[in-house]
Design an enzyme around this catalytic site. Structure first.
Site, mmCIF file in Angstrom:
data_model
loop_
_atom_site.group_PDB
_atom_site.id
_atom_site.type_symbol
_atom_site.label_atom_id
_atom_site.label_comp_id
_atom_site.label_asym_id
_atom_site.label_seq_id
_atom_site.Cartn_x
_atom_site.Cartn_y
_atom_site.Cartn_z
ATOM 1 N N ALA A 20 78.659 28.989 60.933
ATOM 2 C CA ALA A 20 79.457 29.111 59.709
ATOM 3 C C ALA A 20 80.458 27.970 59.536
ATOM 4 O O ALA A 20 80.891 27.693 58.413
ATOM 5 C CB ALA A 20 80.193 30.443 59.712
ATOM 6 N N ASP A 23 78.298 21.947 58.563
ATOM 7 C CA ASP A 23 78.070 21.295 57.278
ATOM 8 C C ASP A 23 77.121 22.058 56.355
ATOM 9 O O ASP A 23 77.387 22.208 55.164
ATOM 10 C CB ASP A 23 77.447 19.923 57.567
ATOM 11 C CG ASP A 23 78.307 18.825 57.013
ATOM 12 O OD1 ASP A 23 79.549 18.996 57.036
ATOM 13 O OD2 ASP A 23 77.732 17.836 56.545
ATOM 14 N N ASP A 186 62.161 25.928 53.530
ATOM 15 C CA ASP A 186 61.981 24.530 53.149
ATOM 16 C C ASP A 186 62.589 24.495 51.759
ATOM 17 O O ASP A 186 62.013 25.026 50.801
ATOM 18 C CB ASP A 186 60.499 24.152 53.096
ATOM 19 C CG ASP A 186 60.336 22.685 52.753
ATOM 20 O OD1 ASP A 186 60.988 22.228 51.793
ATOM 21 O OD2 ASP A 186 59.576 21.983 53.437
ATOM 22 N N HIS A 187 63.771 23.906 51.626
ATOM 23 C CA HIS A 187 64.505 24.134 50.373
ATOM 24 C C HIS A 187 63.798 23.535 49.164
ATOM 25 O O HIS A 187 64.065 23.926 48.036
ATOM 26 C CB HIS A 187 65.970 23.688 50.490
ATOM 27 C CG HIS A 187 66.207 22.222 50.380
ATOM 28 N ND1 HIS A 187 65.969 21.359 51.409
ATOM 29 C CD2 HIS A 187 66.679 21.463 49.364
ATOM 30 C CE1 HIS A 187 66.282 20.124 51.024
ATOM 31 N NE2 HIS A 187 66.717 20.162 49.784
ATOM 32 N N TYR A 188 62.829 22.632 49.385
ATOM 33 C CA TYR A 188 62.091 22.106 48.234
ATOM 34 C C TYR A 188 61.289 23.203 47.536
ATOM 35 O O TYR A 188 61.020 23.120 46.347
ATOM 36 C CB TYR A 188 61.209 20.912 48.654
ATOM 37 C CG TYR A 188 61.968 19.629 48.423
ATOM 38 C CD1 TYR A 188 63.203 19.438 49.040
ATOM 39 C CD2 TYR A 188 61.520 18.656 47.533
ATOM 40 C CE1 TYR A 188 63.959 18.313 48.784
ATOM 41 C CE2 TYR A 188 62.269 17.526 47.277
ATOM 42 C CZ TYR A 188 63.481 17.361 47.905
ATOM 43 O OH TYR A 188 64.241 16.246 47.636
ATOM 44 N N GLY A 190 62.340 25.950 46.756
ATOM 45 C CA GLY A 190 63.215 26.683 45.843
ATOM 46 C C GLY A 190 63.579 25.851 44.621
ATOM 47 O O GLY A 190 64.307 26.330 43.745
ATOM 48 N N ASP A 244 61.904 13.943 58.517
ATOM 49 C CA ASP A 244 63.023 14.415 57.703
ATOM 50 C C ASP A 244 62.556 15.017 56.377
ATOM 51 O O ASP A 244 63.019 16.083 55.984
ATOM 52 C CB ASP A 244 63.976 13.232 57.445
ATOM 53 C CG ASP A 244 65.312 13.689 56.904
ATOM 54 O OD1 ASP A 244 65.805 14.743 57.347
ATOM 55 O OD2 ASP A 244 65.880 12.999 56.025
ATOM 56 N N HIS A 249 59.077 18.763 53.174
ATOM 57 C CA HIS A 249 59.260 18.864 51.723
ATOM 58 C C HIS A 249 58.059 18.299 50.940
ATOM 59 O O HIS A 249 57.527 18.937 50.040
ATOM 60 C CB HIS A 249 60.514 18.117 51.277
ATOM 61 C CG HIS A 249 61.758 18.503 52.012
ATOM 62 N ND1 HIS A 249 61.952 19.749 52.539
ATOM 63 C CD2 HIS A 249 62.892 17.807 52.302
ATOM 64 C CE1 HIS A 249 63.151 19.810 53.112
ATOM 65 N NE2 HIS A 249 63.729 18.635 52.994
ATOM 66 N N ARG A 470 63.305 -1.693 46.061
ATOM 67 C CA ARG A 470 62.256 -0.683 45.848
ATOM 68 C C ARG A 470 61.538 -0.291 47.136
ATOM 69 O O ARG A 470 60.678 0.573 47.140
ATOM 70 C CB ARG A 470 61.215 -1.227 44.872
ATOM 71 C CG ARG A 470 61.706 -1.246 43.460
ATOM 72 C CD ARG A 470 60.742 -1.975 42.558
ATOM 73 N NE ARG A 470 61.202 -1.893 41.192
ATOM 74 C CZ ARG A 470 60.863 -0.925 40.353
ATOM 75 N NH1 ARG A 470 60.043 0.013 40.723
ATOM 76 N NH2 ARG A 470 61.349 -0.915 39.134
HETATM 77 C C1 BG6 Z 1 66.978 17.185 53.744
HETATM 78 C C2 BG6 Z 1 66.959 15.902 54.526
HETATM 79 O O1 BG6 Z 1 66.064 18.103 54.272
HETATM 80 O O2 BG6 Z 1 66.639 16.913 52.403
HETATM 81 C C3 BG6 Z 1 67.915 14.883 53.926
HETATM 82 O O3 BG6 Z 1 67.340 16.172 55.864
HETATM 83 C C4 BG6 Z 1 67.591 14.691 52.458
HETATM 84 O O4 BG6 Z 1 67.841 13.643 54.596
HETATM 85 C C5 BG6 Z 1 67.553 16.035 51.758
HETATM 86 O O5 BG6 Z 1 68.616 13.880 51.892
HETATM 87 C C6 BG6 Z 1 67.107 15.900 50.322
HETATM 88 O O6 BG6 Z 1 67.319 17.111 49.670
HETATM 89 P P1 BG6 Z 1 67.708 17.130 48.129
HETATM 90 O O7 BG6 Z 1 67.719 18.561 47.761
HETATM 91 O O8 BG6 Z 1 69.041 16.458 48.010
HETATM 92 O O9 BG6 Z 1 66.647 16.342 47.432
#
Ligand code: BG6
Length: 507
Positions: A20, A23, A186-188, A190, A244, A249, A470
């Site tokens: 908790a 970061d 995997d927050h992507y 969501g 990463d 993702h 790029r």
């Molecule tokens: C995280 C990575 O899983 O996803 C980070 O550890 C990356 O390096 C981040 O910056 C990207 O997430 P978002 O939601 O900001 O695109």
């Protein structure tokens, strides 16, 4: 329309956030819990415990979390913020000894008793580094598991470092929690546009019918960030861009983009199809990858990756990678699916780009290929680049678009943050947007040989690219080699809102 089902508000749920003081908890977990509460998707009867080693007071925790809470409704949200913090208690405790967990159990039981809970519902969120992950999982099982109720455990990446360590982790977690109790984030999954992929594909015949090797020439999944690893170098060095964001993702995006139609939208049907397509992906050709590491910016104002004090000067850590997947099935064989990701590039953007095959020549010279672009972020949008006659007397063709830009089309919608979506799904026990154990095993199986190849002592040296560029110089050639036709001859800027000056002349 997909059936939403009744909205279920779970009363008297207990949510415990481990880590908790860290970061992730302060920037994502607590803000997401607040976002759900603010919008009415977290019942006020919910009890939240923050747990970490640091000896913090509730005021300390509050001052850490507060700057990250989003207010969308002006002063009304100030009241909500105060209510939200009243729902939280903080417990300082070790991860490897019992006392803290015993204290947590006492407090949970006291809360559930007072609220006269018959069937406890306990959600544990592990916002923790891998080093303490299993220790905490074991403590949860032995000390605070809801014996006569529902236990749900949300875990965060990294789920291992390679195939062997991911399997080991799973072997250790397996005896502790049933697969239906585990929610691997995997927050992507969501993100709004990622969640929309299945509806876009399978809910639109004009997209669904040509979604195959007969019509699609190449696919690109790109992840670009304008910033480097500033301050995170030490952490990033043993991870690299492939672990990463690509193994997780971007591979999730690839899977949703290429899987077959599920028999239903229930979680297991979706995940069965995801696993099926992953099994058809050919091994990554380790000689056909483009690897880069960022150096100083051209004007010298931005640091090189190795300028980070926590990184060895001769680090070969990969901060940019491009690779190509071939899916050996009837739908995709022969369509290069390129994945590229990089830090410290010229812009921040995540998008999916399908380039269609060229139309027959003859009447047309050089007419550009259609492209469907799904822009995940920023400025969520779906647009289709297609050819039309230039308005007016001219018969020249020009590229135009069908454009669904969320900010203009859906102005009055609340589009939840990825973590808000996923925590709510976990509270409702919906696994659709979480990673199943077999998905994880196949994805590590795909990437591990490449990671081993790159990380051997005599492995390839990444090409240095300037911060803010790029990426490596060879990128354009790499894309062309994999059938992407550069639209250079057909300038097009998205979004196009004004007629070009020469189009007016035709009137
Ligand atoms: C995280 C990575 O899983 O996803 C980070 O550890 C990356 O390096 C981040 O910056 C990207 O997430 P978002 O939601 O900001 O695109």
């Amino acid at each position: 329309m997909i059936s939403e089902g009744p909205i279920k508000f779970e009363k008297n749920t207990v949510i415990s956030v481990f880590g908790a003081s860290g970061d992730l908890a302060k920037k994502k977990t607590f803000p997401a819990l607040f976002g759900l509460f603010r919008e009415g998707y977290l019942d006020p009867s919910t009890k939240i415990f923050g747990y970490a080693r640091s000896k913090l007071s509730m005021d300390d925790l509050k001052s850490r979390v507060l700057p990250h809470l989003k207010k969308l409704h002006g002063e009304a949200d100030d009241v909500k913020i105060e209510q939200f913090f009243k729902m939280i208690d903080y417990i300082a405790g070790n991860y490897d000894t019992d006392e803290g967990f015993d204290e947590l159990r006492t407090q949970i039981e006291r809360f559930e008793k007072r609220a006269q809970v018959d069937v406890p519902h306990r959600l544990f969120y592990l916002a923790l580094p891998p080093s303490v992950f299993l220790t905490v999982a074991k403590q949860i099982k032995s000390r605070v598991y809801a014996q006569n109720g529902i236990t749900r455990v949300i875990v965060e990446k990294p789920f291992g470092h390679d195939l062997a360590s991911a399997n080991e982790l799973q072997e250790n977690l397996g005896p502790l929690f049933k697969e239906e109790e585990l929610f691997r984030i995997d927050h992507y999954l969501g993100k709004e546009l990622v969640k929309n992929l299945l509806v876009l594909r399978f809910g639109n015949q004009f997209l669904n019918a040509p979604w195959n090797r007969d019509n699609i020439q190449s696919v690109q999944i790109s992840f670009k960030e304008r910033f480097g690893t500033e301050g995170r170098g030490g952490y990033f060095d043993s991870i690299g861009i492939i672990r990463d964001v690509m193994q997780n993702h971007l591979l999730q995006i690839l899977t949703l983009l290429t899987m077959e139609r599920p028999v239903s939208f229930d979680p297991e049907s979706i995940r069965d199809e995801k696993v099926k397509v992953l099994k058809a992906v050919a091994p990554i050709d380790t000689d056909d990858v483009l690897l880069g590491q960022y150096g100083k910016s051209e004007d010298g104002s931005k640091p090189a990756y190795v300028d980070d004090d926590t990184v060895e000067k001769d680090s070969k850590c990969v901060t940019f990678a491009a690779m190509t997947f071939n899916i050996e099935n009837e739908r995709w064989e022969g369509v290069p699916i390129m994945m590229r990701a990089g830090k410290a590039l010229n812009e921040s953007k995540v998008e999916i780009r399908l380039q269609y095959k060229a139309v027959a020549s003859g009447v047309f010279k050089d007419i550009p290929n259609n492209e469907l672009v799904i822009r995940v972020q920023p400025d969520a949008a779906v647009y289709l680049k297609f050819n039309a006659k230039t308005p007016g007397l001219s018969n020249a063709t020009q590229v135009t678009d069908l454009n669904l830009t969320y900010a203009s089309r859906y102005q009055d919608f609340w589009i939840p943050e990825a973590y808000e979506v996923l925590i709510r799904d976990a509270l409702l026990g919906d696994h659709s947007n979480f990673v199943r154990d077999d998905e994880l095993e196949i994805s590590w199986g795909l990437f591990t040989p490449l990671l081993k190849h790159i990380e051997r002592p005599d492995g390839p040296t990444p090409e240095i690219y300037p911060y803010g560029s790029r990426g490596p110089k060879g990128l354009k050639e790499y894309m062309q080699k994999h059938k992407y036709v550069m639209p250079e001859k057909h300038p097009y800027a998205w979004p196009v809102t004004k007629p070009k000056p020469d189009a007016k002349k035709d009137k």
